[in-house]
Write an enzyme that holds these catalytic residues in place. Structure first.
Site, PDB file in Angstrom:
ATOM      1  N   ASP A  24     -15.318 -35.049  -5.247  1.00 45.68           N
ATOM      2  CA  ASP A  24     -14.972 -34.210  -6.390  1.00 45.68           C
ATOM      3  C   ASP A  24     -15.121 -35.004  -7.690  1.00 45.68           C
ATOM      4  O   ASP A  24     -14.695 -36.166  -7.773  1.00 45.68           O
ATOM      5  CB  ASP A  24     -13.530 -33.723  -6.229  1.00 45.68           C
ATOM      6  N   GLU A  49     -20.281 -34.348  -6.337  1.00 43.55           N
ATOM      7  CA  GLU A  49     -20.225 -33.337  -7.378  1.00 43.55           C
ATOM      8  C   GLU A  49     -20.525 -34.107  -8.665  1.00 43.55           C
ATOM      9  O   GLU A  49     -19.661 -34.812  -9.190  1.00 43.55           O
ATOM     10  CB  GLU A  49     -18.835 -32.692  -7.463  1.00 43.55           C
TER      11      GLU A  49
END
Length: 718
Positions: free
Chosen positions: A342, A378
């Protein structure tokens, strides 16, 4: 109670069958107490007197799995210097393998008083906070083996443990929303029939429900609020949180592996649940604030490139060690197959700028364990210069946000240069080829947990996040969505047909693009969140997947979500079409010319106007990506097979009509004499039945507005 010196490594609580070794790093504390917690609310304090390289440690005989514990740090509390030790706060072990309980929000878990933030708070947090748990590391893995699915065979399915399983009609109610549900045959059957090879789980590291959300009657549903990087989230366990969550998670991994499905974890190593300077003191802040967090020039405050209040200090060797230890633990002890990071750009921030050669990436590159599993970035954060799609090191793959944006724009009718669409469809060579990466570096997706579902993407022009309690201010405002003429739910048959066709267009484009496809859970049968594009706090039926009835077979025309006749069957058919044909999952970029040694004069790829003529430079310059065809030559695949053999496949012609009117397409005359229709998003029944119309070279096909047709021809054996 006997207390032995113990060892400084490994960090955390390590049970050896006779007792437990405890070790915790702190450079800030003067004195450290290990607190063994009892069910009557009392605790036994053991001072950790031994210290090696700022690691305090002790071995306590007789401490068994299930024992709850925490630490109390005695030392300076001076926020102006970045020091926040406070022995009144019971702290979680950063290396805890399991965590029990939940935070009971109140002033007790904060280091200051609400009415006087500058004044130290000495209220005891123990009755109000979570506790670490000693776990039993022994587990019978049997003959478990990682599937080790290569990227070109991978189909990723992003899912939330609770959201995916909470409403599944084939699961016992007591298992819904748990790790055990992931191991249930009913769920595994759905994934295997769909053709999924990897289950990417949204955060399962122990996370915290934010104080603000709890006060609003909401929860941190998504889980991007980690407090324990080694512990499976306890609320997803069906039968206890004193270590049972570890066994249950391992059992789920074992069952998924047995079905040939990899497990990828969405991990949040960029920040913690302790928030900014007004956040709670739960673990890292009280153990060694300066070593764990990026502080500003004024050490009272935290640098924040994540939008959550804090960022971990990626140039701290102790933070880097913790992250690498955590990654190795999940691979070696929990048998997971990869990670999706993330806000991965934050991991590259050693100072201010994003540096793709930062220490973290160097450590991953040389690590013999972590470097061998799937690593997905990401590639952005909210800091300056944080959008880094295409800029991660060669070992990494990336969520390709540019693929998502381009494909959405094309099918909603926004002008996009045809060259950009061509690049996204063929693996985004403009992003990945220059640093030696391949098409498989691109994780292609149209939807994910963050944003509209596939159904909502074609049903809403604007977000509808009122349920989140922020006056619809949260969530992305520019969604590249189109409601097909009516905002929200509709009973207009024409609108429903168009929406169903658009969803099939997205599914077909995704599955037939080079790269690695990722499906968002429930999109295969058109689930909806009623236009909420930021359901991070909606732990309710709004965000849980509503499964279709067993006899429905997917959402029908005008049925659940208006998803078109058998969207589930259509998605399955496209996944399996991809799996059966290597021309859709090439490991090398197209050359744009005949491949040497194949005895085929045709190029490996060719682009055509709807009139059937090859695209000339002027066509690329002036055309918009609303109508074009692309020929994929199955007899011109340049990469060899696993044993060096030549790979051959059928050839395909993909025709795209993203315009608002029907268009006539001509089948090129020089690329095959006879073709068969295998995909028609305007006529999905034929695809599901596998019965396609025969088409001759030079024939004219009329594609209805916003539709896609795929033709197939067998490659002649040489």
């Amino acid at each position: 109670m006997q207390v032995w010196p113990g060892e400084a490594y490994p960090l955390g609580a390590t049970y050896d069958g006779a007792g437990t070794n405890f070790a915790v790093f702190t450079e800030a504390a003067d004195r450290v107490e290990l607190c063994l917690l009892h069910d009557d609310g009392s605790e036994t304090a053991v001072e950790l007197r031994e210290s090696d390289a700022f690691v305090r440690h002790a071995y306590v005989p007789g401490i068994m799995p299930g024992q709850r514990y925490g630490f109390r740090m005695h030392g300076p509390y001076d926020p102006a210097r970045g020091l926040r030790c406070n022995s009144a706060k019971l702290l979680l072990d950063p290396y805890a393998k399991a965590i029990s309980g939940a935070v009971r929000w109140g002033e007790e878990v904060y280091g200051y008083h609400f009415d006087a933030p500058e004044r130290r708070n000495d209220l005891d947090s123990a009755p109000h906070t979570m506790t670490s748990v000693v776990v039993n590391p022994y587990f019978d893995w049997g003959d478990d083996r990682r599937p080790r699915t290569e990227y070109h065979h991978t189909v990723i399915y992003e899912a939330h443990v609770k959201g995916l399983t909470m409403r599944h009609p084939g699961l016992p109610e007591e298992l819904r929303g748990t790790y055990a549900a992931l191991a249930h045959p009913a769920l595994i059957e759905h994934l295997t029939e769909l053709g999924v090879t990897a289950l990417e789980l949204m955060p399962v590291h122990q996370f915290v429900n934010d104080h603000r959300l709890v006060d609003m009657g909401l929860n941190n549903y998504w889980g991007y609020n980690t407090i324990g990087f080694f512990a499976p989230h306890n609320a997803y366990a069906s039968w206890g949180d004193r270590g049972q969550q570890v066994l249950e998670f391992k059992s789920a991994v074992r069952a998924l592996h047995e079905a040939g499905i990899e497990v990828i974890l969405d991990v949040v190593y960029n920040h913690t649940a302790e928030g900014n300077h007004l956040g709670p003191t739960l673990s890292f802040r009280g153990i060694d604030n300066q070593s764990y967090y990026r502080l500003t020039d004024d050490p009272r405050y935290y640098m924040d490139t994540t939008g959550t209040g804090n960022s971990l200090l990626m140039r701290s060797p102790h933070v880097l060690q913790m992250i690498m230890d955590s990654l190795r633990y999940w691979v070696l002890e929990m048998h997971v197959d990869g990670f999706r990071f993330d806000l991965a750009a934050t991991l590259a921030r050693q100072f201010h700028e994003v540096d793709r050669l930062s220490s973290f990436f160097d450590l991953v590159q040389q690590d013999p364990v972590v470097s061998q599993v799937k690593l997905i970035a990401e590639p952005w954060d909210v800091g300056e210069g944080g959008y880094q799609v295409g800029n991660f090191p060669p070992l990494w793959t990336e969520w390709n946000g540019k693929y998502r944006d381009t494909v959405r724009d094309v099918w909603r009718g926004e002008p996009r240069a045809v060259g950009e669409f061509a690049s996204r469809l063929t693996g985004s060579s403009d992003l990945y080829q220059d640093d030696g990466r391949r098409p498989l570096a691109s994780i292609n997706f149209v939807t994910c947990h963050d944003g509209f579902t596939l159904h909502d993407l074609v049903s809403y022009d604007t977000k509808h996040n009122q349920a989140n309690g922020e006056d619809n201010r949260d969530g992305e405002s520019h969604n590249r969505s189109w409601n097909c003429g009516v905002e929200g739910e509709s009973d207009d048959p024409e609108v429903l047909r168009l929406r169903a066709r658009q969803m099939r267009n997205f599914v077909a484009t995704l599955m037939l693009s080079q790269g690695v496809p990722m499906i968002s859970h429930g999109d295969e049968f058109g689930r909806t969140q009623k236009g909420n594009n930021n359901a991070y706090c909606q732990d309710s039926e709004l965000a849980w997947v509503e499964w279709p009835d067993a006899d429905e077979g997917g959402a029908g025309e005008g049925g659940a979500g208006g998803a078109g006749a058998g969207l589930l069957e259509f998605t399955r058919a496209l996944v399996w079409l991809r799996k059966e044909h290597p021309v859709f999952r090439r490991r090398r970029f197209f050359h744009g010319r005949p491949v040497e040694g194949t005895h085929d004069e045709l190029s490996d790829i060719a682009w055509f106007t709807p009139e059937g003529t090859e695209m000339a430079p002027r066509d690329w310059d002036r055309a918009q990506a609303s109508a074009l065809s692309v020929f994929l030559n199955g007899n011109a695949i340049s990469e060899p097979g696993a044993r060096g053999e030549r790979i051959t496949d059928d050839s395909f012609l993909l025709m795209f009509n993203a315009s608002a009117k029907p268009l006539e397409f001509v089948v090129p005359v020089d690329h095959g004499r006879q073709w068969q229709v295998v995909v028609d998003t305007a006529n999905p029944e034929a695809v599901a039945q596998g019965a396609g119309t025969k088409v001759q070279a030079g024939a004219r096909l009329t594609l209805v507005d916003r539709s896609m047709t795929v033709l197939q021809r067998p490659t002649r054996p040489l």
